[in-house]
Design a protein around this motif. Structure first.
Motif, PDB file in Angstrom:
ATOM      1  N   VAL A  66      43.740 -89.274 -26.139  1.00 25.04           N
ATOM      2  CA  VAL A  66      42.759 -88.381 -25.517  1.00 25.04           C
ATOM      3  C   VAL A  66      43.369 -86.986 -25.388  1.00 25.04           C
ATOM      4  O   VAL A  66      44.218 -86.740 -24.534  1.00 25.04           O
ATOM      5  N   ALA A  67      42.914 -86.069 -26.235  1.00 22.60           N
ATOM      6  CA  ALA A  67      43.414 -84.697 -26.195  1.00 22.60           C
ATOM      7  C   ALA A  67      42.847 -83.936 -25.007  1.00 22.60           C
ATOM      8  O   ALA A  67      43.531 -83.113 -24.399  1.00 22.60           O
ATOM      9  N   SER A  68      41.593 -84.201 -24.682  1.00 19.64           N
ATOM     10  CA  SER A  68      40.971 -83.608 -23.507  1.00 19.64           C
ATOM     11  C   SER A  68      39.712 -84.393 -23.177  1.00 19.64           C
ATOM     12  O   SER A  68      39.256 -85.234 -23.955  1.00 19.64           O
ATOM     13  N   LEU A  69      39.146 -84.097 -22.012  1.00 25.00           N
ATOM     14  CA  LEU A  69      37.952 -84.788 -21.521  1.00 25.00           C
ATOM     15  C   LEU A  69      36.846 -83.783 -21.202  1.00 25.00           C
ATOM     16  O   LEU A  69      37.115 -82.692 -20.677  1.00 25.00           O
ATOM     17  N   ILE A  70      35.621 -84.172 -21.495  1.00 20.48           N
ATOM     18  CA  ILE A  70      34.433 -83.504 -20.978  1.00 20.48           C
ATOM     19  C   ILE A  70      33.624 -84.600 -20.292  1.00 20.48           C
ATOM     20  O   ILE A  70      33.144 -85.528 -20.961  1.00 20.48           O
ATOM     21  N   VAL A  71      33.521 -84.538 -18.978  1.00 24.47           N
ATOM     22  CA  VAL A  71      32.888 -85.600 -18.186  1.00 24.47           C
ATOM     23  C   VAL A  71      31.639 -85.017 -17.548  1.00 24.47           C
ATOM     24  O   VAL A  71      31.715 -84.108 -16.720  1.00 24.47           O
ATOM     25  N   ALA A  72      30.473 -85.524 -17.946  1.00 24.08           N
ATOM     26  CA  ALA A  72      29.206 -84.927 -17.528  1.00 24.08           C
ATOM     27  C   ALA A  72      28.380 -85.890 -16.688  1.00 24.08           C
ATOM     28  O   ALA A  72      28.150 -87.033 -17.095  1.00 24.08           O
ATOM     29  N   ASP A  73      27.952 -85.421 -15.515  1.00 25.97           N
ATOM     30  CA  ASP A  73      27.029 -86.178 -14.667  1.00 25.97           C
ATOM     31  C   ASP A  73      27.493 -87.622 -14.504  1.00 25.97           C
ATOM     32  O   ASP A  73      26.735 -88.569 -14.714  1.00 25.97           O
ATOM     33  N   GLY A 107      38.114 -82.821  -8.473  1.00 21.91           N
ATOM     34  CA  GLY A 107      39.141 -82.565  -7.483  1.00 21.91           C
ATOM     35  C   GLY A 107      40.319 -83.507  -7.558  1.00 21.91           C
ATOM     36  O   GLY A 107      41.432 -83.161  -7.150  1.00 21.91           O
ATOM     37  N   ALA A 108      40.089 -84.712  -8.077  1.00 20.79           N
ATOM     38  CA  ALA A 108      41.165 -85.710  -8.148  1.00 20.79           C
ATOM     39  C   ALA A 108      41.973 -85.617  -9.424  1.00 20.79           C
ATOM     40  O   ALA A 108      43.089 -86.143  -9.486  1.00 20.79           O
ATOM     41  N   LEU A 109      41.438 -84.969 -10.463  1.00 16.02           N
ATOM     42  CA  LEU A 109      42.154 -84.864 -11.730  1.00 16.02           C
ATOM     43  C   LEU A 109      43.241 -83.793 -11.652  1.00 16.02           C
ATOM     44  O   LEU A 109      43.119 -82.803 -10.931  1.00 16.02           O
ATOM     45  N   GLU A 110      44.279 -83.986 -12.448  1.00 12.10           N
ATOM     46  CA  GLU A 110      45.414 -83.057 -12.429  1.00 12.10           C
ATOM     47  C   GLU A 110      45.030 -81.686 -12.947  1.00 12.10           C
ATOM     48  O   GLU A 110      45.430 -80.649 -12.396  1.00 12.10           O
ATOM     49  N   LYS A 111      44.244 -81.643 -14.042  1.00 12.21           N
ATOM     50  CA  LYS A 111      43.853 -80.382 -14.664  1.00 12.21           C
ATOM     51  C   LYS A 111      42.361 -80.425 -14.957  1.00 12.21           C
ATOM     52  O   LYS A 111      41.931 -81.149 -15.863  1.00 12.21           O
ATOM     53  N   SER A 112      41.583 -79.678 -14.188  1.00  8.61           N
ATOM     54  CA  SER A 112      40.139 -79.748 -14.389  1.00  8.61           C
ATOM     55  C   SER A 112      39.464 -78.427 -14.050  1.00  8.61           C
ATOM     56  O   SER A 112      39.984 -77.629 -13.271  1.00  8.61           O
ATOM     57  N   VAL A 113      38.322 -78.223 -14.664  1.00 10.34           N
ATOM     58  CA  VAL A 113      37.404 -77.141 -14.339  1.00 10.34           C
ATOM     59  C   VAL A 113      36.064 -77.802 -14.037  1.00 10.34           C
ATOM     60  O   VAL A 113      35.631 -78.705 -14.764  1.00 10.34           O
ATOM     61  N   TYR A 114      35.411 -77.355 -12.960  1.00 11.38           N
ATOM     62  CA  TYR A 114      34.116 -77.934 -12.586  1.00 11.38           C
ATOM     63  C   TYR A 114      33.014 -76.897 -12.783  1.00 11.38           C
ATOM     64  O   TYR A 114      33.173 -75.728 -12.411  1.00 11.38           O
ATOM     65  N   ALA A 124      45.119 -85.535 -19.182  1.00 10.53           N
ATOM     66  CA  ALA A 124      44.336 -84.757 -20.141  1.00 10.53           C
ATOM     67  C   ALA A 124      43.550 -83.665 -19.407  1.00 10.53           C
ATOM     68  O   ALA A 124      42.946 -83.930 -18.368  1.00 10.53           O
ATOM     69  N   PRO A 125      43.540 -82.442 -19.934  1.00  7.25           N
ATOM     70  CA  PRO A 125      42.731 -81.391 -19.301  1.00  7.25           C
ATOM     71  C   PRO A 125      41.254 -81.745 -19.389  1.00  7.25           C
ATOM     72  O   PRO A 125      40.786 -82.256 -20.417  1.00  7.25           O
ATOM     73  N   ALA A 126      40.521 -81.470 -18.318  1.00  9.85           N
ATOM     74  CA  ALA A 126      39.143 -81.937 -18.230  1.00  9.85           C
ATOM     75  C   ALA A 126      38.178 -80.826 -17.849  1.00  9.85           C
ATOM     76  O   ALA A 126      38.492 -79.975 -17.006  1.00  9.85           O
ATOM     77  N   ALA A 175      35.163 -92.877 -20.513  1.00 12.82           N
ATOM     78  CA  ALA A 175      36.082 -91.840 -20.975  1.00 12.82           C
ATOM     79  C   ALA A 175      37.277 -91.694 -20.041  1.00 12.82           C
ATOM     80  O   ALA A 175      38.430 -91.560 -20.498  1.00 12.82           O
ATOM     81  N   LEU A 176      37.034 -91.724 -18.744  1.00 12.73           N
ATOM     82  CA  LEU A 176      38.125 -91.607 -17.780  1.00 12.73           C
ATOM     83  C   LEU A 176      39.059 -92.809 -17.857  1.00 12.73           C
ATOM     84  O   LEU A 176      40.288 -92.659 -17.807  1.00 12.73           O
ATOM     85  N   ARG A 177      38.489 -94.008 -17.996  1.00 12.03           N
ATOM     86  CA  ARG A 177      39.336 -95.195 -18.125  1.00 12.03           C
ATOM     87  C   ARG A 177      40.111 -95.169 -19.431  1.00 12.03           C
ATOM     88  O   ARG A 177      41.281 -95.566 -19.489  1.00 12.03           O
ATOM     89  N   LEU A 178      39.486 -94.679 -20.490  1.00 11.50           N
ATOM     90  CA  LEU A 178      40.159 -94.511 -21.778  1.00 11.50           C
ATOM     91  C   LEU A 178      41.361 -93.578 -21.640  1.00 11.50           C
ATOM     92  O   LEU A 178      42.455 -93.870 -22.149  1.00 11.50           O
ATOM     93  N   ALA A 179      41.181 -92.470 -20.932  1.00 14.46           N
ATOM     94  CA  ALA A 179      42.272 -91.516 -20.749  1.00 14.46           C
ATOM     95  C   ALA A 179      43.405 -92.103 -19.921  1.00 14.46           C
ATOM     96  O   ALA A 179      44.578 -91.763 -20.133  1.00 14.46           O
ATOM     97  N   ALA A 180      43.059 -92.996 -18.996  1.00 19.11           N
ATOM     98  CA  ALA A 180      44.092 -93.634 -18.176  1.00 19.11           C
ATOM     99  C   ALA A 180      44.857 -94.690 -18.968  1.00 19.11           C
ATOM    100  O   ALA A 180      46.078 -94.821 -18.823  1.00 19.11           O
ATOM    101  N   ARG A 181      44.165 -95.444 -19.821  1.00 18.42           N
ATOM    102  CA  ARG A 181      44.792 -96.538 -20.572  1.00 18.42           C
ATOM    103  C   ARG A 181      45.445 -96.074 -21.864  1.00 18.42           C
ATOM    104  O   ARG A 181      46.433 -96.685 -22.300  1.00 18.42           O
ATOM    105  N   HIS A 182      44.900 -95.042 -22.484  1.00 21.56           N
ATOM    106  CA  HIS A 182      45.378 -94.593 -23.796  1.00 21.56           C
ATOM    107  C   HIS A 182      45.568 -93.078 -23.795  1.00 21.56           C
ATOM    108  O   HIS A 182      44.901 -92.355 -24.553  1.00 21.56           O
ATOM    109  N   PRO A 183      46.466 -92.572 -22.971  1.00 18.08           N
ATOM    110  CA  PRO A 183      46.607 -91.107 -22.856  1.00 18.08           C
ATOM    111  C   PRO A 183      46.974 -90.426 -24.161  1.00 18.08           C
ATOM    112  O   PRO A 183      46.625 -89.251 -24.362  1.00 18.08           O
ATOM    113  N   ASP A 184      47.644 -91.128 -25.060  1.00 21.48           N
ATOM    114  CA  ASP A 184      48.039 -90.527 -26.331  1.00 21.48           C
ATOM    115  C   ASP A 184      46.854 -90.275 -27.252  1.00 21.48           C
ATOM    116  O   ASP A 184      46.960 -89.479 -28.199  1.00 21.48           O
TER     117      ASP A 184
END
Length: 267
Positions: free
Chosen positions: A111-118, A226-233, A203-205, A100-109
């Motif tokens: 990916v509206a947002s990300l949910i990255v779990a574990d 911590g490395a993403l531009e817009k994230s909530v942990y 993408a907000p995450a 998902a993270l690589r997808l957001a980097a390669r195809h930002p258009d």
């Protein structure tokens, strides 16, 4: 809402929800399949169109004719989003989070947002992690899927997980992993180090991790956030590596809250 199974090209999916609703694409971990997202397909489909894939070479998806590499998996997910009219909110668990993270980097258009779990930045962040990941395919070949899953499955949940969940995790792994797909996925993980990709992802995450995750762990999830531009942990108590299955009510509530904030989708 009842999930249905569909096959688009070589990629098999389970889907639920209104086809005209916002798209939530779910990408599973390295030892799993679309079956891992039953709690999301059952609950979140009242607000979004939930699409969970079997990654290439897994479960009911066709075997790739060559190793896709991380970019190949990301590009296949991108094609799936386009097929469904994209863009998508993308939920990735563990290996699925790396994709998902690589997808957001390669195809930002797309990916509206990300949910990255574990998840993690990839096993390539450390030589020992990469070596261990590369050894997984040989272990599967030597032990067979039943013994392999019996050894690995219980480690993916907390010590207090109910036996029926452990059994379901093991059964899903047995039904999902095979050669060469598992080896291709392990090699992609071993090569992956997304440290330099993360700051450029816009993408907000929402980044979640089970408090008792001993596979990737909270430190790695916090490094991603911590490395993403817009994230909530968020740390989910009482959950191991498969937080979306072990604490589905809390997990789904956080996903709903995230989608409400970033896309005004009713919670």
């Amino acid at each position: 809402m009842t999930a249905e199974t569909l096959t688009a090209g070589a990629v098999h999916t389970r889907e639920a929800g209104d086809p005209d609703a916002p798209l939530l694409l779910c990408l599973h971990g390295i030892g799993s399949s679309s079956a891992a997202f039953a709690p999301q397909l059952d609950v979140l489909a009242d607000r979004v169109r939930v699409v969970a894939w079997d990654a290439p070479g897994y479960a009911d998806s066709a075997d790739p004719d060559h190793a896709p590499g991380l970019d190949g998996y990301a590009d296949t997910a991108a094609a799936l989003i386009r097929d469904h009219g994209g863009p998508a909110h993308v939920l990735g668990v563990s290996w699925g989070g790396v994709i998902a993270l690589r997808l957001a980097a390669r195809h930002p258009d797309l990916v509206a947002s990300l949910i990255v779990a574990d998840s993690s930045r990839g096993s390539g962040i450390h030589p020992d992690k990469a070596k261990a990941m590369r050894g997984r395919a040989a272990q599967l070949a030597a032990e067979g899927p039943e013994a392999f899953a019996a050894a690995r499955g219980p480690r993916l949940v907390s010590d207090g997980a109910p036996p029926e969940l452990v059994a379901r995790v093991v059964a899903t792994m047995v039904a999902s992993v095979r050669a060469p797909g598992y080896g291709y996925a392990a090699e992609a993980m071993a090569d992956a180090d997304l440290t330099d990709d993360l700051p450029a992802i816009t993408a907000p995450a929402l980044v979640l991790c089970g408090e008792q995750d001993t596979v990737t762990g909270t430190d790695e999830s916090q490094a991603i956030a911590g490395a993403l531009e817009k994230s909530v942990y968020v740390t989910l108590s009482g959950a191991g590596h498969l937080a979306n299955q072990e604490r589905p009510e809390a997990f789904n509530a956080w996903v709903r809250a995230h989608l409400h904030v970033v896309a005004r989708i009713p919670a």
